[in-house]
Design an enzyme around this catalytic site. Structure first.
Site, short mmCIF file in Angstrom:
data_model
loop_
_atom_site.label_atom_id
_atom_site.label_comp_id
_atom_site.label_asym_id
_atom_site.label_seq_id
_atom_site.Cartn_x
_atom_site.Cartn_y
_atom_site.Cartn_z
N GLU A 118 0.76 -1.12 0.12
CA GLU A 118 0.00 -0.15 -0.19
C GLU A 118 0.88 1.24 -0.12
O GLU A 118 2.02 1.32 0.52
CB GLU A 118 -0.84 0.06 1.39
CG GLU A 118 -1.86 -1.29 1.48
CD GLU A 118 -2.40 -1.16 2.92
OE1 GLU A 118 -2.23 -0.26 3.42
OE2 GLU A 118 -2.85 -2.28 3.02
N LYS A 120 2.12 4.46 1.42
CA LYS A 120 2.31 5.06 3.20
C LYS A 120 2.23 6.59 2.83
O LYS A 120 3.17 7.15 2.64
CB LYS A 120 3.54 4.63 3.56
CG LYS A 120 3.61 5.06 5.03
CD LYS A 120 5.06 4.51 5.72
CE LYS A 120 5.31 4.89 7.34
NZ LYS A 120 5.15 6.46 7.55
N ASP A 122 1.68 10.10 3.89
CA ASP A 122 2.25 11.15 4.74
C ASP A 122 1.48 12.10 5.21
O ASP A 122 1.50 13.24 5.00
CB ASP A 122 3.57 11.82 3.97
CG ASP A 122 4.63 12.34 4.77
OD1 ASP A 122 4.43 11.99 6.14
OD2 ASP A 122 5.25 13.00 4.62
N TYR A 231 -7.15 2.56 5.70
CA TYR A 231 -6.25 1.29 5.55
C TYR A 231 -6.48 0.12 6.61
O TYR A 231 -5.65 -0.88 6.33
CB TYR A 231 -4.82 1.61 5.32
CG TYR A 231 -4.14 2.68 6.51
CD1 TYR A 231 -3.90 2.36 7.67
CD2 TYR A 231 -3.83 4.14 6.13
CE1 TYR A 231 -3.47 3.10 8.55
CE2 TYR A 231 -3.26 4.71 7.00
CZ TYR A 231 -3.00 4.54 8.38
OH TYR A 231 -2.73 5.20 9.13
N LYS A 319 10.75 2.61 3.32
CA LYS A 319 10.91 4.22 3.37
C LYS A 319 11.84 4.67 2.00
O LYS A 319 12.55 4.32 1.39
CB LYS A 319 11.72 4.55 4.38
CG LYS A 319 11.06 4.44 5.69
CD LYS A 319 10.05 5.31 5.93
CE LYS A 319 10.42 6.42 6.61
NZ LYS A 319 9.03 7.24 7.34
N CYS A 413 17.01 43.56 -20.30
CA CYS A 413 17.39 41.98 -20.59
C CYS A 413 18.98 41.91 -19.91
O CYS A 413 19.79 42.72 -20.36
CB CYS A 413 17.43 41.85 -22.00
SG CYS A 413 18.33 40.20 -22.32
N CYS A 416 21.29 41.57 -23.11
CA CYS A 416 21.69 42.57 -24.18
C CYS A 416 21.31 43.85 -23.82
O CYS A 416 21.28 44.93 -24.50
CB CYS A 416 21.00 42.02 -25.48
SG CYS A 416 19.22 42.27 -25.34
N CYS A 431 12.56 39.80 -23.67
CA CYS A 431 13.47 40.66 -24.20
C CYS A 431 13.11 40.87 -25.80
O CYS A 431 12.84 39.54 -26.49
CB CYS A 431 14.71 40.01 -24.27
SG CYS A 431 15.83 40.78 -25.50
N CYS A 436 19.21 39.33 -29.69
CA CYS A 436 19.83 39.11 -28.44
C CYS A 436 20.61 37.89 -28.50
O CYS A 436 20.30 36.72 -28.71
CB CYS A 436 18.74 39.00 -27.37
SG CYS A 436 19.21 38.44 -25.75
S1 IVH Z 1 -0.67 0.61 9.00
C1 IVH Z 1 0.02 -2.06 12.47
N1 IVH Z 1 -0.85 1.43 6.56
O1 IVH Z 1 2.29 4.97 9.07
C2 IVH Z 1 -0.38 -1.15 11.21
N2 IVH Z 1 0.09 2.85 8.16
O2 IVH Z 1 4.91 4.70 10.44
C3 IVH Z 1 0.08 0.20 10.96
N3 IVH Z 1 0.61 5.04 7.52
O3 IVH Z 1 1.00 5.11 12.28
C4 IVH Z 1 -0.44 1.23 10.26
N4 IVH Z 1 0.10 4.79 5.32
O4 IVH Z 1 -0.05 6.52 10.46
C5 IVH Z 1 -0.44 1.41 7.87
N5 IVH Z 1 -1.23 2.33 4.44
C6 IVH Z 1 -0.80 2.56 5.49
C7 IVH Z 1 -0.23 3.65 6.01
C8 IVH Z 1 0.24 3.70 7.51
C9 IVH Z 1 0.50 5.80 6.27
C10 IVH Z 1 1.17 5.71 8.70
C11 IVH Z 1 0.27 5.29 10.01
C12 IVH Z 1 1.45 4.80 10.97
C13 IVH Z 1 2.66 5.20 10.29
C14 IVH Z 1 3.60 4.17 10.78
#
Ligand code: IVH
Length: 691
Positions: A118, A120, A122, A231, A319, A413, A416, A431, A436
């Site tokens: 999935e 992640k 932010d 999620y 990451k 410019c 020139c 310009c 130029c």
């Molecule tokens: S699962 C045990 N799925 O990432 C399950 N977390 O660094 C924990 N996060 O605290 C969460 N996208 O805030 C899960 N697809 C995703 C996520 C996700 C973002 C965040 C979440 C978690 C943090 C951990």
């Protein structure tokens, strides 16, 4: 007024909830704004006449309640865990091996399992508690055991259902977990308006989302277009889901936004590939991700694996390198483009972003600088992702010392010294001097560049040396270089071999074809596609020189502005002479563009390809579009039917989003061309402006 107000109120709530779900969760609006507003007003009137009809899950109650003094602590029924990190494929494989070993240790070593990959997100983790199908509480993660009650603020997030959809039996109690985020476009607008107002800006969308969610007045939160991706589940009494894919399916059915591209894979190699795909896609997304999350699918195995401290053994965060950093803006320089545009760029203290040291970033034009309120000396946030050109996101207004200086565009410019002009209705200063030196250099560089005449070895530095030595003053001079071989060899940085190679590359460029020559001239507004269309209506140099603007305007994608720009280019005696000299030198100046449009899923549609499309060059992607019946055009307008955007897509993607033009990625394009998915259509209610 209705004969049966309670029944009508229930009906309106259902209609509004459905419209809301279609718009905010499925991204597939079903009714016009006007209809939605009328329903809301009718429901408000019914509830005013009889306050007993005002249920807590009524859509009129998203922004309710007075500002709270503070956020009460909330204990999560099931703790909100965090994730251990895996940096790179090796660490992901290590994690997978450890999970396998741990399963073997409890006698489950032979159990097959799949992995779910999935994005992640932010953002900010939240937990939403529903009792008998109704949202009763929303909380931040806090320390994982106890969070803060931000129910009133979360109720304002339109993508969060106030009541679970009837497609699932309402469980007695369920905790839904997800990540609240601020879409990137909204973040940019929000920061820009704060900077203009002299308010502190946010370093990233995550901080802006956090700030928005912790507003004491929910009316302030309601102004911020927060959204959510869900999620997982915490406590889930009465939810029958045995695997992560089933959890996601339940969440979707219950009305929560779940990202559509979650992969379920058989082994860790495929998981590594899926993570790499997310990293590649990252820059093209409308929200920030800082990695991918890889999870073991079956809940029974998840339970058997348990957690180490706060982090489960059954999931891991893959990451990515951070893509933003802060540095100091030392100055603003100006580049003069091929067409005379004065393009400002940021000069910054070197800083590492996304694995690369960045010193410069484009600032587009003076409006961009003013909108962001950038001042020389500011601490700034710089962003870079994938192949994208670095961007200055925002100044950190709160770190200003008072020493910062506003920037003004020069009135002459820098190359020139000709006074610059700003044509009415244009953001870019220019310009106007056709001779130029900066413009001439850029024109020659463009002529020799990849998509144009593709002369290997004739890059920016070489062009500058040849120009300084007086050997190349216009594009036609390139083909006269053979007479100056000895002079070139004598120049610094040239040897006999490199000179001979250069001359050979110049020879090889003579037959790139007439459409490429038209493109290579660097006429303003004439991109590769437009150049091909022009070659179709003016299939030779003589035809082009004789064509009236009206005749040129018959070419696909050529309107009065483009036709005027071509006419202006050809009205210059110098330009005409250069063209004739190109022909004399044996450069191809005849021939049509070729590829006849095909028939297929894109028949009759106007498609723009932007950014890099994985596995295809942009030209190949465009050819594929034309073969499938589409018209490949250069610029996005209200008449564009589809934008195919890859990593690195910039202003064209932003414009498509602003105009409501459907956007597809490379995978979508492949599926559309295969006929496995229909061509996405623009939302019916959208009108779009033609700017
Ligand atoms: S699962 C045990 N799925 O990432 C399950 N977390 O660094 C924990 N996060 O605290 C969460 N996208 O805030 C899960 N697809 C995703 C996520 C996700 C973002 C965040 C979440 C978690 C943090 C951990």
């Amino acid at each position: 007024m209705s004969a049966d107000p309670p029944a009508r109120a229930a009906e309106l709530r259902r209609l509004i909830d459905e419209a809301n779900h279609r718009y905010h969760v499925l991204d597939d609006p079903s009714v016009d704004d006007a209809v939605y507003d009328a329903w809301m007003r009718e429901l408000q009137a019914l509830e005013e006449a009889d306050p007993a009809l005002r249920t807590p899950d009524s859509p009129t109650q998203r922004v309710g309640g007075a500002p709270s003094g503070q956020f009460a602590p909330v204990r999560h029924l099931v703790p909100m865990l965090s994730l251990a990190n895996a940096r790179g494929p090796d660490e992901l494989r290590d994690w997978h091996r450890r999970a396998r070993d741990a399963l073997a240790a409890v006698g489950l070593g032979e159990e097959p399992f799949r992995l779910v990959v999935e994005p992640k997100i932010d953002g900010l983790a939240v937990s939403l508690t529903y009792e008998d199908g109704v949202l009763v509480r929303g909380a931040t993660r806090g320390d994982g055991a106890v969070g803060e009650d931000v129910t009133a603020n979360l109720r304002t997030v339109r993508a969060i259902p106030l009541r679970l959809r009837a497609d699932v039996p309402a469980p007695a109690r369920v905790e839904v977990r997800g990540e609240v985020y601020l879409p990137l476009g909204a973040f940019a607008d929000f920061n820009a308006s704060r900077a203009r107002a002299g308010l502190a800006t946010f370093a990233n969308p995550r901080n802006a989302a956090a700030g928005s969610l912790r507003q004491l007045d929910p009316r302030v939160t309601a102004e911020r277009p927060l959204s959510i991706w869900c999620y997982s589940l915490g406590a889930a009494e009465g939810v029958a889901a045995e695997s992560q894919p089933e959890v996601l399916a339940w969440l979707r059915a219950a009305g929560f936004p779940v990202h559509p591209d979650i992969a379920v894979v058989d082994d860790v190699d495929e998981a590594v590939a899926a993570c790499a795909r997310w990293e590649e896609r990252r820059a093209a997304l409308d929200f920030d991700i800082d990695g991918a999350v890889v999870k073991i699918d079956r809940r029974a195995l998840q339970a058997a694996l348990g957690a180490v401290g706060r982090a489960p053994r059954w999931a891991v965060a893959y990451k990515f390198a951070p893509t933003t950093a802060t540095t100091t803006l030392r100055g603003i320089g100006i580049n003069v483009g091929r067409t005379g545009a004065l393009v400002p760029f940021a000069q910054m203290d070197p800083v590492e972003v996304g694995g690369v040291v960045v010193r410069q970033a484009t600032l587009h034009n003076q409006d961009d600088i003013a909108r962001k309120d950038l001042r020389i000396g500011d601490r700034v946030v710089v962003q870079r992702a994938g192949d994208v050109i670095p961007q200055v996101v925002a100044p950190l207004v709160q770190e200003r010392t008072g020493e910062e200086r506003p920037f003004a565009m020069p009135d002459r410019c820098p190359a020139c010294a000709t006074p610059v002009v700003q044509p009415p209705g244009e953001v870019q200063m220019r310009c106007p001097n056709r001779s130029c030196p900066a413009q001439i250099l850029q024109t020659i560089q463009h002529f020799a560049s990849r998509g144009a005449m593709d002369i290997e070895g004739l890059g920016e530095k070489t062009v500058a040396k040849l120009h300084d030595a007086g050997l190349v003053r216009d594009v036609a001079d390139i083909y006269a270089l053979h007479a100056h071989e000895a002079e070139i060899v004598a120049l610094e940085g040239f040897k006999e071999t490199s000179t001979r190679n250069l001359l050979r590359a110049i020879d090889a460029s003579r037959d790139r074809g007439w459409p490429r020559v038209i493109y290579a001239l660097g006429i303003r507004h004439v991109g590769e596609i437009t150049a091909r269309a022009i070659a179709d209506v003016a299939p030779s140099l003589d035809a082009l020189l004789a064509a009236s603007p009206e005749e040129l305007a018959r070419a696909e994608g050529v309107g009065p502005v483009v036709a005027e720009s071509i006419a202006e280019h050809l009205s210059s005696e110098d330009n005409r002479r250069a063209l004739l000299r190109l022909r004399e030198a044996g450069v191809t100046t005849e021939g049509e563009a070729g590829q006849a449009p095909g028939e297929g899923p894109l028949t009759g549609l106007s498609v723009v390809v932007t950014g890099t499309v994985p596995d295809l060059t942009r030209d190949e992607a465009r050819r594929a579009v034309v073969a499938a019946g589409g018209r490949a055009t250069d610029s996005v307008s209200a008449r564009t039917d589809l934008v195919v955007a890859g990593p690195g897509a910039g202003s064209k993607l932003a414009k498509a989003e602003r105009l409501g033009v459907p956007v597809a990625d490379a995978a979508d394009l492949a599926a559309i061309l295969d006929g496995t998915v229909p061509v996405p259509r623009r939302a019916a209610a959208e009108t779009g402006d033609a700017t």
